[in-house]
Motif scaffolding. Structure first.
Motif, PDB file in Angstrom:
ATOM      1  N   GLU A  54       0.821  -1.215   0.000  1.00  0.00           N
ATOM      2  CA  GLU A  54       0.000   0.000   0.000  1.00  0.00           C
ATOM      3  C   GLU A  54       0.852   1.261   0.000  1.00  0.00           C
ATOM      4  O   GLU A  54       0.540   2.229  -0.690  1.00  0.00           O
ATOM      5  CB  GLU A  54      -0.948   0.009   1.213  1.00  0.00           C
ATOM      6  N   ASN A  58       1.201   4.160  -2.951  1.00  0.00           N
ATOM      7  CA  ASN A  58       1.018   5.598  -2.713  1.00  0.00           C
ATOM      8  C   ASN A  58       2.203   6.404  -3.228  1.00  0.00           C
ATOM      9  O   ASN A  58       2.028   7.477  -3.808  1.00  0.00           O
ATOM     10  CB  ASN A  58       0.837   5.876  -1.218  1.00  0.00           C
ATOM     11  N   LYS A 104      -7.505  10.867  -5.367  1.00  0.00           N
ATOM     12  CA  LYS A 104      -7.344  10.162  -6.649  1.00  0.00           C
ATOM     13  C   LYS A 104      -8.612  10.042  -7.488  1.00  0.00           C
ATOM     14  O   LYS A 104      -8.531   9.950  -8.706  1.00  0.00           O
ATOM     15  CB  LYS A 104      -6.709   8.800  -6.390  1.00  0.00           C
ATOM     16  N   GLY A 118      -4.086   3.575  -6.254  1.00  0.00           N
ATOM     17  CA  GLY A 118      -5.077   3.710  -5.182  1.00  0.00           C
ATOM     18  C   GLY A 118      -6.316   4.422  -5.672  1.00  0.00           C
ATOM     19  O   GLY A 118      -6.278   5.131  -6.677  1.00  0.00           O
ATOM     20  N   ALA A 123      -6.409   2.963   2.629  1.00  0.00           N
ATOM     21  CA  ALA A 123      -5.215   2.236   3.063  1.00  0.00           C
ATOM     22  C   ALA A 123      -4.571   2.848   4.312  1.00  0.00           C
ATOM     23  O   ALA A 123      -4.330   2.135   5.295  1.00  0.00           O
ATOM     24  CB  ALA A 123      -4.204   2.157   1.922  1.00  0.00           C
TER      25      ALA A 123
HETATM   26 MG   LIG Z   1      -3.201   4.208  -1.327  1.00  0.00          MG
END
Ligand SMILES: [Mg+2]
Ligand SMILES: Nc1ncnc2c1ncn2[C@@H]1O[C@H](COP(=O)(O)OP(=O)(O)OP(=O)(O)O)[C@@H](O)[C@H]1O
Length: 332
Positions: A54, A58, A104, A118, A123
């Motif tokens: 995760e 990112n 996002k 993502g 997360a």
């Molecule tokens: Mg993420």
């Protein structure tokens, strides 16, 4: 043999279980935020390697060109992921840790053609709910960095160059039942390394380094796709595979496929990506298996690294919490 009589539907005064005790009805309540995140974490964060996945996702979404992963005790005691991406502005730092907060996507339309790793906005909140986490970040126009402690919510000035560092300590310390499922440090470290390699294969333009207990255990310099394949999988894979580059309808498939002789007993050299995202897709692995059907005997596993590029609108990535599965709109 005696047969149990079919049970009558429960009436108000007969909410009896098999043992005969009365089961009182409990009031419906909304769960506290932290518990909601811990439940979400149950799906997304299985082990240190999930946190690494995760955080590297990112960093890549932030446009990083160098990502450093520092681990202690196989990632159980500490995972630190540092990037040189765009950073998070001070006023948005607390939001980054909030559930369902993301930069996002903004609409269903965005979700249907998502181009980032993502999109769930979950997360960091999930990770912070099962560990002791902090984020330090600095954007290009900030005079210095800021650090946010997830537990206390305390914001303080910090020192670092443009980019973001996320530190995750004592994974599952608050959920000891989960912690018991972790394997040895060596095994967890191996999973963390595999997670970095999966990202590294699809992003040869990004440099990766992994440290464990202060020692450099993996270093991948940015370079060409073929150099990255060789760095990650070794000369043997290159020598025993052939380049693939096909246009199949709306889909481009490229990468390398192993020769039949190079097949292995384990399915460990099988990497498949859809629009840069590592996936484990039954449809694809079945397709590859059937391509090898006539040349592979018994249970030998073919080796391959395949990148599928397809219009994002033709594939649904919102299928599994960890995004490891996708659904093709036209699966044939
Ligand atoms: Mg993420
Ligand atoms: N390394 C980073 N660099 C810059 N911004 C980041 C970084 N990590 C997180 N963020 C910001 O924090 C937000 C929340 O991150 P988080 O991982 O929780 O959610 P997400 O990436 O949007 O979705 P997902 O839950 O699918 O990963 C991101 O949308 C992004 O704006």
């Amino acid at each position: 043999m005696t047969q149990e009589p079919a049970r009558a539907p429960l009436s108000d005064d007969a909410q009896a279980s098999g043992a005969g005790e009365v089961r009182p009805r409990r009031t419906i309540r909304e769960l506290p935020d932290e518990l909601i995140s811990q439940i979400a974490a149950g799906e997304v964060v299985e082990r240190p390697a999930s946190v690494v996945r995760e955080l590297v996702d990112n960093a890549l979404d932030a446009g990083a060109s160098q990502i450093t992963v520092k681990l202690m005790a196989g990632g159980i005691r500490q995972i630190l992921v540092e990037d040189d991406g765009c950073g998070i502005p001070l006023e948005e730092l607390p939001l980054a840790l909030r559930r369902h907060a993301t930069s996002k996507i903004r609409s269903l339309e965005d979700l249907e053609s998502v181009g980032t790793m993502g999109f769930r906005g979950e997360a960091l909140a999930a990770i912070a709910s099962v560990s002791d986490a902090s984020i330090s970040s600095r954007t290009g126009d900030a005079a210095h960095a800021h650090r946010l402690d997830a537990r206390s919510g305390e914001l303080s000035p910090a020192a670092r160059s443009v980019g973001t560092s996320v530190e995750v300590r004592e994974l599952f310390f608050s959920t000891p039942a989960r912690r018991k499922f972790l394997k040895s440090e060596a095994t967890e470290l191996a999973h963390c390394l595999e997670s970095v390699r999966r990202h590294a294969l699809s992003r040869p333009d990004v440099g990766f380094s992994v440290w464990h207990e202060g020692k450099l255990v993996e270093q991948l310099r940015p370079g060409s796709a073929s150099q990255r394949l060789q760095d990650v999988l070794g000369d043997t894979f290159i020598e025993t595979s052939r380049e693939v580059d096909l246009q199949i309808g709306p889909m481009r498939v490229h990468g390398r496929a192993g020769l039949p002789d190079a097949a292995r007993s384990r399915a460990d050299w099988q990497y498949c990506y859809v629009n840069g995202r590592y996936v484990r897709d039954k449809l694809i692995s079945h397709g590859v298996r059937s391509a090898y059907e006539d040349v592979l005997h018994g249970s030998r596993q073919p080796t391959y690294v395949l990148f599928i590029e397809i219009d994002p609108e033709r594939v649904d990535v919102n299928v599994h919490p960890t995004k490891i599965e996708v659904r093709f709109r036209d699966s044939r």
